[in-house]
Design a protein around this motif. Structure first.
Motif, PDB file in Angstrom:
ATOM      1  N   PRO A 101       7.577  -1.072   7.431  1.00 31.34           N
ATOM      2  CA  PRO A 101       6.182  -1.430   7.691  1.00 31.34           C
ATOM      3  C   PRO A 101       5.311  -1.328   6.454  1.00 31.34           C
ATOM      4  O   PRO A 101       4.498  -0.436   6.306  1.00 31.34           O
ATOM      5  N   SER A 102       5.497  -2.262   5.529  1.00 25.04           N
ATOM      6  CA  SER A 102       4.657  -2.299   4.331  1.00 25.04           C
ATOM      7  C   SER A 102       3.345  -2.999   4.669  1.00 25.04           C
ATOM      8  O   SER A 102       3.157  -3.497   5.775  1.00 25.04           O
ATOM      9  N   SER A 103       2.462  -3.071   3.702  1.00 22.94           N
ATOM     10  CA  SER A 103       1.133  -3.608   3.943  1.00 22.94           C
ATOM     11  C   SER A 103       1.044  -5.098   3.636  1.00 22.94           C
ATOM     12  O   SER A 103       1.207  -5.507   2.486  1.00 22.94           O
ATOM     13  N   SER A 104       0.759  -5.898   4.651  1.00 23.11           N
ATOM     14  CA  SER A 104       0.507  -7.326   4.438  1.00 23.11           C
ATOM     15  C   SER A 104      -0.740  -7.513   3.575  1.00 23.11           C
ATOM     16  O   SER A 104      -0.813  -8.434   2.752  1.00 23.11           O
ATOM     17  N   SER A 105      -1.711  -6.634   3.776  1.00 17.05           N
ATOM     18  CA  SER A 105      -2.957  -6.722   3.017  1.00 17.05           C
ATOM     19  C   SER A 105      -2.710  -6.534   1.530  1.00 17.05           C
ATOM     20  O   SER A 105      -3.168  -7.309   0.686  1.00 17.05           O
ATOM     21  N   HIS A 106      -1.943  -5.507   1.182  1.00 13.10           N
ATOM     22  CA  HIS A 106      -1.693  -5.238  -0.226  1.00 13.10           C
ATOM     23  C   HIS A 106      -0.768  -6.283  -0.839  1.00 13.10           C
ATOM     24  O   HIS A 106      -0.838  -6.550  -2.049  1.00 13.10           O
ATOM     25  N   ALA A 107       0.101  -6.858  -0.013  1.00  7.15           N
ATOM     26  CA  ALA A 107       0.915  -7.975  -0.501  1.00  7.15           C
ATOM     27  C   ALA A 107       0.010  -9.141  -0.893  1.00  7.15           C
ATOM     28  O   ALA A 107       0.205  -9.780  -1.933  1.00  7.15           O
ATOM     29  N   LEU A 108      -1.003  -9.401  -0.079  1.00  9.20           N
ATOM     30  CA  LEU A 108      -1.950 -10.476  -0.381  1.00  9.20           C
ATOM     31  C   LEU A 108      -2.757 -10.170  -1.638  1.00  9.20           C
ATOM     32  O   LEU A 108      -2.897 -11.025  -2.528  1.00  9.20           O
ATOM     33  N   PHE A 109      -3.258  -8.941  -1.742  1.00  6.76           N
ATOM     34  CA  PHE A 109      -4.031  -8.567  -2.925  1.00  6.76           C
ATOM     35  C   PHE A 109      -3.166  -8.633  -4.176  1.00  6.76           C
ATOM     36  O   PHE A 109      -3.597  -9.121  -5.225  1.00  6.76           O
ATOM     37  N   VAL A 306       6.686   5.024   2.272  1.00  7.00           N
ATOM     38  CA  VAL A 306       5.742   5.248   1.174  1.00  7.00           C
ATOM     39  C   VAL A 306       6.213   4.516  -0.081  1.00  7.00           C
ATOM     40  O   VAL A 306       5.404   3.937  -0.818  1.00  7.00           O
ATOM     41  N   LEU A 307       7.523   4.527  -0.314  1.00 14.12           N
ATOM     42  CA  LEU A 307       8.061   3.792  -1.463  1.00 14.12           C
ATOM     43  C   LEU A 307       7.739   2.303  -1.349  1.00 14.12           C
ATOM     44  O   LEU A 307       7.348   1.659  -2.337  1.00 14.12           O
ATOM     45  N   ALA A 308       7.874   1.757  -0.149  1.00 12.22           N
ATOM     46  CA  ALA A 308       7.532   0.342   0.068  1.00 12.22           C
ATOM     47  C   ALA A 308       6.049   0.112  -0.159  1.00 12.22           C
ATOM     48  O   ALA A 308       5.642  -0.914  -0.725  1.00 12.22           O
ATOM     49  N   TRP A 309       5.218   1.060   0.271  1.00 11.37           N
ATOM     50  CA  TRP A 309       3.772   0.932   0.056  1.00 11.37           C
ATOM     51  C   TRP A 309       3.454   0.869  -1.438  1.00 11.37           C
ATOM     52  O   TRP A 309       2.656   0.048  -1.870  1.00 11.37           O
ATOM     53  N   VAL A 310       4.070   1.782  -2.197  1.00 13.26           N
ATOM     54  CA  VAL A 310       3.804   1.842  -3.638  1.00 13.26           C
ATOM     55  C   VAL A 310       4.265   0.561  -4.331  1.00 13.26           C
ATOM     56  O   VAL A 310       3.614   0.060  -5.249  1.00 13.26           O
ATOM     57  N   MET A 311       5.392   0.021  -3.870  1.00 14.87           N
ATOM     58  CA  MET A 311       5.962  -1.164  -4.509  1.00 14.87           C
ATOM     59  C   MET A 311       5.256  -2.457  -4.124  1.00 14.87           C
ATOM     60  O   MET A 311       5.325  -3.448  -4.855  1.00 14.87           O
ATOM     61  N   THR A 312       4.574  -2.463  -2.978  1.00 11.48           N
ATOM     62  CA  THR A 312       4.052  -3.715  -2.416  1.00 11.48           C
ATOM     63  C   THR A 312       3.133  -4.464  -3.375  1.00 11.48           C
ATOM     64  O   THR A 312       3.360  -5.643  -3.681  1.00 11.48           O
TER      65      THR A 312
END
Length: 380
Positions: A101-109, A306-312
């Protein structure tokens, strides 16, 4: 490729991103309700889809942040926005495939920042605004939601310690239906606006809207429908992770996690903070797990998340930058990026069919189950 046709391509790509945002983030609203048995999977996603649609019409503050705050619209073209969207979609699909469950929002940013940086230089990215409206909320929101959920869960179990556990869980599962609806409404309010902002930014860069314009009604409607459709199809892989992988969820925990998440998301949407609903809901679930005595929190899964969040953000930025480098060369470049994006999306879909996860294979966690991880039977 003339500007009007390119604008159509970018709008279609933005709505495709919105669709992936919907099925990627369905779990944010409904994972705990499905895990506790408060809602059946297909009923949950149908309810979430409708409320995502409604929520998209409640505010445009986040859309204004994206269309006029993250990058300098005077220094980029629709081709740059298109490249950023490709970066976001590719990362969304990759993390969906592996159930993170990574962030779609941060992927867009990330995609938009990478594409803008490579095409127009670092000065075209408003880093101060990125820190204020994106990075600080990204760090603070899951912590706030987690603390609220942990406290609410702890107090709930203390106040109902002498009550019949089955009755308590049953009552809170009913409450979860309401709280899940609030999260869905909040998700539509925050996440659909990101696509509205991207489409509005495209129209501004093409000279079809004045600078600092808000999203037209047709943009709001299209974004709302796209995210609702994506939500209805359901992101069962990520639902498994949030509903089962982080911690065992009972009715009081699910209610606490959802209510805290909805409060944080709705407040942030009102203030124009483009936060990640994934981060917030994951924080709420972790907090609810820590608030119940003897509940096991699976920190290894949390660590992967969290690792996925940081990498996104940086990963999507790299893809967006590469796509921008090619797309900025002209019509041929845009076509190449589009075909490459379609090929990657097709490959990920084919890979997902080798081990599909469906509503039927999503096992509801029953009241009174142990804290041991359950084995999921995946449909062939």
């Amino acid at each position: 490729m003339d500007v009007p046709l390119l604008v159509i391509v970018v709008i279609a790509t933005a709505l495709a991103f919105d669709f992936t945002n919907g099925f990627h983030d369905t779990a944010n609203a409904m994972a705990t309700s499905i895990a506790t048995g408060a809602l059946k999977p297909k009923v949950a996603v149908a309810m979430s889809a409708v409320l995502n649609l409604v929520g998209a019409f409640l505010s445009v503050e986040v859309a204004k942040t994206i269309s006029g705050g993250i990058v300098d619209d005077a220094k980029i073209t629709p081709a740059v926005v298109f490249a950023g969207l490709v970066g976001a979609i590719v990362w969304n699909l990759v993390t969906w495939l592996v159930g993170l469950p990574s962030s779609s929002s941060h992927a867009l940013f990330g995609g938009l920042i990478g594409a803008t940086w490579i095409a127009a230089g670092g000065d075209a990215v408003h880093f101060a605004k990125v820190v204020e409206k994106v990075l600080i909320p990204a760090l603070a929101s899951p912590l706030i939601a987690g603390l609220i959920a942990m406290l609410a869960t702890y107090l709930t179990y203390r106040l109902t310690v002498s009550a019949d556990r089955r009755v308590v869980n049953s009552g809170f599962r009913v409450g979860q239906i309401v709280s899940a609806g609030l999260v869905s409404l909040a998700h539509g309010t925050n996440d659909a606006q990101k696509t509205m902002g991207i489409i509005t930014l495209t129209l501004i860069t093409a000279g079809m809207l004045p600078a600092s314009a808000g999203p037209p009604v047709w943009v709001i409607l299209c974004a709302a429908i796209a995210i609702a459709l994506g939500t209805y199809f359901g992101g069962w892989r990520i639902t498994h992770t949030l509903g089962k992988g982080l911690t065992s969820i009972e009715g009081p925990q699910g209610f606490a996690a959802q209510t805290s998440s909805a409060a944080v998301i709705l407040t942030s949407s009102h203030l124009g903070f483009a936060l990640s609903t994934t981060h917030v809901c994951s924080g709420g679930i972790l907090g609810a797990g820590m608030g119940r005595k003897l509940a096991e929190v699976r920190w290894s899964v949390a660590g992967r998340m969290v690792l996925a969040w940081v990498m996104t953000l940086p990963a999507a930025a790299v893809v967006g930058a590469l796509a921008s480098e090619i797309a900025s060369t002209g019509t041929a470049g845009v076509v190449i990026v589009a075909l490459a994006g379609i090929a990657v999306a097709g490959g990920i879909y084919i890979a997902s069919r080798r081990k599909p996860v469906t509503a039927e294979s999503t096992v509801n966690q029953q009241i009174g189950s142990t804290d041991e991880p359950e084995t999921f039977e995946v449909a062939a």
